[in-house]
Scaffold this motif. Structure first.
Motif, short mmCIF file in Angstrom:
data_model
loop_
_atom_site.label_atom_id
_atom_site.label_comp_id
_atom_site.label_asym_id
_atom_site.label_seq_id
_atom_site.Cartn_x
_atom_site.Cartn_y
_atom_site.Cartn_z
N GLU A 169 0.84 -1.21 0.00
CA GLU A 169 0.00 0.00 0.00
C GLU A 169 0.86 1.25 0.00
O GLU A 169 0.57 2.22 -0.70
CB GLU A 169 -0.93 -0.01 1.21
N GLN A 170 1.95 1.25 0.79
CA GLN A 170 2.85 2.40 0.80
C GLN A 170 3.51 2.58 -0.57
O GLN A 170 3.65 3.69 -1.06
CB GLN A 170 3.93 2.22 1.87
N LYS A 171 3.91 1.48 -1.16
CA LYS A 171 4.57 1.54 -2.47
C LYS A 171 3.63 2.15 -3.52
O LYS A 171 4.01 3.04 -4.27
CB LYS A 171 4.99 0.12 -2.89
N TYR A 172 2.39 1.67 -3.54
CA TYR A 172 1.42 2.18 -4.52
C TYR A 172 1.06 3.64 -4.25
O TYR A 172 0.89 4.43 -5.18
CB TYR A 172 0.16 1.32 -4.54
N ALA A 173 0.99 4.02 -2.99
CA ALA A 173 0.70 5.41 -2.65
C ALA A 173 1.83 6.32 -3.11
O ALA A 173 1.60 7.41 -3.64
CB ALA A 173 0.46 5.54 -1.15
N ASN A 174 3.08 5.88 -2.92
CA ASN A 174 4.23 6.67 -3.36
C ASN A 174 4.26 6.79 -4.88
O ASN A 174 4.55 7.86 -5.42
CB ASN A 174 5.53 6.06 -2.85
N GLN A 175 3.95 5.71 -5.58
CA GLN A 175 3.92 5.76 -7.04
C GLN A 175 2.85 6.72 -7.53
O GLN A 175 3.07 7.49 -8.47
CB GLN A 175 3.68 4.36 -7.62
N ALA A 176 1.68 6.68 -6.91
CA ALA A 176 0.60 7.58 -7.30
C ALA A 176 0.97 9.03 -7.05
O ALA A 176 0.69 9.91 -7.88
CB ALA A 176 -0.68 7.21 -6.55
N ALA A 177 1.63 9.30 -5.93
CA ALA A 177 2.04 10.67 -5.61
C ALA A 177 3.08 11.16 -6.61
O ALA A 177 3.02 12.32 -7.06
CB ALA A 177 2.59 10.73 -4.19
N GLU A 178 4.04 10.32 -6.98
CA GLU A 178 5.05 10.71 -7.97
C GLU A 178 4.41 10.98 -9.33
O GLU A 178 4.75 11.95 -10.00
CB GLU A 178 6.10 9.61 -8.11
N GLN A 208 1.36 17.23 -12.71
CA GLN A 208 1.19 18.63 -12.31
C GLN A 208 2.29 19.49 -12.91
O GLN A 208 2.05 20.60 -13.37
CB GLN A 208 1.17 18.75 -10.79
N ALA A 209 3.52 18.98 -12.92
CA ALA A 209 4.64 19.74 -13.49
C ALA A 209 4.43 19.95 -14.98
O ALA A 209 4.67 21.05 -15.50
CB ALA A 209 5.95 19.00 -13.23
N TYR A 267 1.56 20.01 -16.54
CA TYR A 267 0.44 20.95 -16.67
C TYR A 267 0.93 22.37 -16.43
O TYR A 267 0.59 23.29 -17.17
CB TYR A 267 -0.67 20.58 -15.68
N ASP A 268 1.73 22.55 -15.38
CA ASP A 268 2.23 23.89 -15.05
C ASP A 268 3.09 24.45 -16.18
O ASP A 268 3.00 25.64 -16.50
CB ASP A 268 3.04 23.86 -13.75
N GLN A 269 3.92 23.61 -16.79
CA GLN A 269 4.75 24.07 -17.91
C GLN A 269 3.87 24.49 -19.09
O GLN A 269 4.11 25.52 -19.72
CB GLN A 269 5.70 22.98 -18.35
N GLY A 270 2.87 23.69 -19.38
CA GLY A 270 1.97 24.03 -20.49
C GLY A 270 1.18 25.29 -20.21
O GLY A 270 0.98 26.13 -21.08
N TYR A 271 0.75 25.46 -18.97
CA TYR A 271 -0.01 26.65 -18.59
C TYR A 271 0.87 27.89 -18.69
O TYR A 271 0.45 28.92 -19.19
CB TYR A 271 -0.56 26.49 -17.17
#
Length: 105
Positions: free
Chosen positions: A32-41, A47-48, A50-54
């Motif tokens: 569960e920790q591994k999958y949570a870390n992967q999802a966060a990354e 997001q990065a 998206y921010d560059q495109g914006y």
């Protein structure tokens, strides 16, 4: 006297079950920790991007420099050349009209 043959004791079975359950719980927690870390990354990467495109979309777009207008004398000379080719029979009416439209466009 007959001796009873005993199988694994109740305490021994309970201890084995506890070890298996504890191991399974630890593995589940780790996954569960591994999958949570992967999802966060993955979310941070998206997001990065998206921010560059914006940011790129917010920058003012520099107008492309306009092509210099062809001098009127060049246009007149080209039209006269086309007219002479048509009179000489080299160009058909359709070819002349198409070339003239292309020059005037």
């Amino acid at each position: 006297m007959m001796r009873r043959r005993r199988g694994p004791g109740l305490v021994r079975m309970a201890a084995g079950t506890a070890v298996i359950a504890g191991t399974a719980g630890a593995v589940r927690h780790h996954q569960e920790q591994k999958y949570a870390n992967q999802a966060a990354e993955q979310q941070a990467e998206q997001q990065a991007i998206y921010d560059q495109g914006y940011a790129a979309a917010q920058q003012p777009v520099a107008a492309a420099p306009a092509a210099p207008a062809a001098p009127a004398t060049d246009l007149t000379a080209e039209l006269q050349k086309l007219a002479s080719l048509k009179q000489a029979g080299i160009l058909t009416d359709e070819e002349f009209a198409a070339a003239k439209a292309k020059l005037l466009a």
